[in-house]
Scaffold this active site. Sequence first.
Site, PDB file in Angstrom:
ATOM      1  N   GLN A   1       0.833  -1.205   0.000  1.00 26.05           N
ATOM      2  CA  GLN A   1       0.000   0.000   0.000  1.00 26.05           C
ATOM      3  C   GLN A   1       0.866   1.253   0.000  1.00 26.05           C
ATOM      4  O   GLN A   1       1.608   1.489   0.945  1.00 26.05           O
ATOM      5  CB  GLN A   1      -0.872  -0.042   1.265  1.00 26.05           C
ATOM      6  CG  GLN A   1      -1.709   1.189   1.514  1.00 26.05           C
ATOM      7  CD  GLN A   1      -2.615   1.010   2.738  1.00 26.05           C
ATOM      8  OE1 GLN A   1      -2.414   0.099   3.547  1.00 26.05           O
ATOM      9  NE2 GLN A   1      -3.592   1.869   2.891  1.00 26.05           N
ATOM     10  N   GLY A   2       0.775   2.050  -1.063  1.00 28.68           N
ATOM     11  CA  GLY A   2       1.605   3.260  -1.166  1.00 28.68           C
ATOM     12  C   GLY A   2       0.818   4.524  -0.867  1.00 28.68           C
ATOM     13  O   GLY A   2       0.372   5.206  -1.785  1.00 28.68           O
ATOM     14  N   TYR A   3       0.655   4.815   0.405  1.00 28.05           N
ATOM     15  CA  TYR A   3      -0.090   6.013   0.817  1.00 28.05           C
ATOM     16  C   TYR A   3       0.855   7.070   1.427  1.00 28.05           C
ATOM     17  O   TYR A   3       1.054   8.132   0.880  1.00 28.05           O
ATOM     18  CB  TYR A   3      -1.166   5.657   1.855  1.00 28.05           C
ATOM     19  CG  TYR A   3      -2.496   5.212   1.272  1.00 28.05           C
ATOM     20  CD1 TYR A   3      -2.604   4.746  -0.029  1.00 28.05           C
ATOM     21  CD2 TYR A   3      -3.652   5.255   2.046  1.00 28.05           C
ATOM     22  CE1 TYR A   3      -3.832   4.345  -0.543  1.00 28.05           C
ATOM     23  CE2 TYR A   3      -4.880   4.852   1.535  1.00 28.05           C
ATOM     24  CZ  TYR A   3      -4.966   4.397   0.244  1.00 28.05           C
ATOM     25  OH  TYR A   3      -6.172   4.004  -0.251  1.00 28.05           O
ATOM     26  N   SER A   4       1.422   6.759   2.590  1.00 29.17           N
ATOM     27  CA  SER A   4       2.198   7.757   3.340  1.00 29.17           C
ATOM     28  C   SER A   4       3.430   8.201   2.571  1.00 29.17           C
ATOM     29  O   SER A   4       4.031   7.429   1.822  1.00 29.17           O
ATOM     30  CB  SER A   4       2.656   7.180   4.679  1.00 29.17           C
ATOM     31  OG  SER A   4       1.557   6.915   5.498  1.00 29.17           O
TER      32      SER A   4
ATOM     33  N   GLU B   1     -10.719  -1.425   5.021  1.00 31.10           N
ATOM     34  CA  GLU B   1      -9.679  -1.765   5.983  1.00 31.10           C
ATOM     35  C   GLU B   1     -10.276  -1.927   7.378  1.00 31.10           C
ATOM     36  O   GLU B   1      -9.783  -2.681   8.190  1.00 31.10           O
ATOM     37  CB  GLU B   1      -8.617  -0.658   5.988  1.00 31.10           C
ATOM     38  CG  GLU B   1      -7.401  -0.982   6.832  1.00 31.10           C
ATOM     39  CD  GLU B   1      -6.279   0.023   6.635  1.00 31.10           C
ATOM     40  OE1 GLU B   1      -6.565   1.169   6.254  1.00 31.10           O
ATOM     41  OE2 GLU B   1      -5.128  -0.347   6.875  1.00 31.10           O
TER      42      GLU B   1
ATOM     43  N   ASN C   1      -3.152   8.603  17.372  1.00 21.55           N
ATOM     44  CA  ASN C   1      -4.247   8.767  18.334  1.00 21.55           C
ATOM     45  C   ASN C   1      -4.727  10.214  18.386  1.00 21.55           C
ATOM     46  O   ASN C   1      -5.912  10.481  18.554  1.00 21.55           O
ATOM     47  CB  ASN C   1      -3.771   8.343  19.723  1.00 21.55           C
ATOM     48  CG  ASN C   1      -3.811   6.830  19.896  1.00 21.55           C
ATOM     49  OD1 ASN C   1      -3.951   6.091  18.922  1.00 21.55           O
ATOM     50  ND2 ASN C   1      -3.697   6.387  21.132  1.00 21.55           N
TER      51      ASN C   1
ATOM     52  N   SER D   1       4.510  -1.450   4.285  1.00 22.24           N
ATOM     53  CA  SER D   1       4.699  -2.788   4.860  1.00 22.24           C
ATOM     54  C   SER D   1       4.927  -3.804   3.753  1.00 22.24           C
ATOM     55  O   SER D   1       4.184  -3.833   2.768  1.00 22.24           O
ATOM     56  CB  SER D   1       3.462  -3.228   5.654  1.00 22.24           C
ATOM     57  OG  SER D   1       3.202  -2.326   6.680  1.00 22.24           O
TER      58      SER D   1
END
Lengths: 396, 339
Positions: A131-134, A251, A376, A168
């Site tokens: 997953q290429g998000y951040s 998700e 959080n 990841s």
Amino acid sequence: MELRFSIEDERFREEIADWLADNLTGEFAAIRFRGGPGDEHMFPEERKAWERRLAEGGWTCIGWPEAYGGRGASIEQQVIFHEEYARAGGPGRMGHIGETLTGPTLIAFGSDEQRERFLPGIRAGEELWCQGYSEPSAGSDLANVKTRAEFDETSQQWRITGQKVWTSLAHESDYCFVIARTEPDSAGHRGLGFFLLAMDQPGITVRPIEQMTGTSEFNEVFFDEAVCGAGDIVGAPGDGWKVAMGLLGFERGVSTLGQQMLFQNELDEIVREAKRNGAARDPMIRQRIADAHIGLKIMRYNSMRTLSGNADDGSLQPEAMIYKLYWSTWHRNLGKLAMDVLGPEAEICAGAPYELNRLQSLFLFSRADTIYGGTNQVQRNIIAERALNMPREPRG
Amino acid sequence: MHFDFTEDQRLFRDSVRNFLRSEITSERVRGLWESGPDTALWSQLVELGLTGVTVPEEHGGLGMDELDFVLLAEQCGYVALPEPLVHTALVAVPTLKEIGGGLAATWLPRVAAGDALVLVGLAGWVEDGDRAQLLLLERGGELHAVDPDAAELRANASVDPSRRLFTVRFNSAAEAIAGTAVVGAARDRGALGAAAQSLGLAQRMVDMAVAYTGERKQFGKPVGSFQAVKHHMANVAVRLEYARAPVYRAAWSLANGHPRAALHVSQAKLAACEAAALAAKNCIQAHGAMGYTWEVDLHIYMKKAWALAGAWGDTGFHKQRVSDALFEDKLPIGAGATF
């Protein structure tokens, strides 16, 4: 309200339990209870083989519609699958990003051609996704994506340039889905695209990030004119944010159940250790274990309630907003509890130079839980503003 | 497997909610502190059929169970209802049903019709004891049926002014009518009622604090726009929202005689009372100095929440029950035993 499983569901339970008992043996015996969070870097080849074995048995993607190779399993059956999988010590799933994120996204938003091309490989356990998000400057502020996508008219390909981070298992993956900016001067949620890229190409470099556990499951991924075809964008250019947010909805759905069963195994291990070393006689430890048990039950009941399609007015439409904050805090506390159950022994590594036992790596790895996937603090802002309708803070 | 209420259960909840919110204002609660019980209010609750919700139909009730009533108990909490309605429906009536025989046949119709109040006392005192026509009192692990006229009741002022507490002395010759199982079941149902009311109380405190911090300005902005305030409220919202499911789960288990119902009740009591305790702590902070005054209504709900945390088994009792269950080998804790 009915909180019992039906006879048909219990028959399904026997079927999956029997299959797991027959198959988690021989070459796969060594990876039972391995490869979960904090342990995801372990046994990659054996776990890839296990994905293929699962697929042969028809146990990948069971929640997908039958038309796409799934079983169209009911929510109850998916719950049971996760329970039995965890009970049998099924290893951490290498295919879970493809099964729970890519697949449902393509089923919801993809083209027929994309479904035909990508779903069978996921279903067969042969093609793994990341997953290429951040990005370095798009963490909590995820929409601040800088990675660019330009369409080259000559080659009829998209060219992607930029950097992703905290990806990841990128080093084990065959494909990556990437959000990138299709409109050069756009900002924020607008002007993004959602791309499907093969990892094995000259324009992509993967560099592992060494974590404080001494292991590496996260990576930096560099894109230098990496390419994908004209048909490898999901939705239209500019619709990337909508697709990306739709995916985050998946998700937080059924995949929470599998996560909770891993938590249950960890808690069971802590209880066993406390009985073994006598910590179970310490009233403070007993109380904290009781708290951990209740917290896990609370998550479990809430997942079941959400999955039952609860539409009670006056509640927060909870799962999406609340779950991340709840489980991450609970899990971080569980890691600390594990160390306190071990007592002074907790400081002794399993081996040199830096081999951690399961509870030690739980403790260290769970320090990431309250940060990744929405810190959080960001979650609390969202809950206060969207669920409680508190006044918005001016944003820069 | 279906973890949700029916449309009928929701509609019943809504009608009771509307009644309670229009009738039981904070002014009314304060008025009752001064005047003592208002027979007109109890009559209204009787007319709505609420005293007979859990009474079997053959005794003039609606024949519903703990699961039907739990949503109503939540609404009673929201208004801090200073009447023994939750006690009647969730503790007294089911206890009479378990005792059965002539006692049940005599008293259940009267409770449903609003002609009599039956109250259970397990803790050395009874709430609203002076209003009861029959007391079921625990001594030495057994339950005794006591005529209030033949007992000595002494009123105690309570920190929560909505609770009217009476210590009771009764003749030691009174015959035991039920044993530890019935006493334990009464405590569990009382704990469920306390948990459900705590959900409502916490919701009320959150609603008040969100409204207040949206109005109150400092540094030229509503204080509710500051992250430090928001995070306090978000923490309560999470704890509260997630405490609902265990309470409903416990209600289902009691209604369906689940063998682990007592464990589920302890989970529910701890989750809901902790949510209400956090609501009290963070909502008074969000109110600033005003939250500490007698004038602002917040303390009506905080004091009730604090009182319920200690009622029907306190934190220590319920946490011990959970940890004992976890450490006794008979409790399956593994993956297949999650529901």
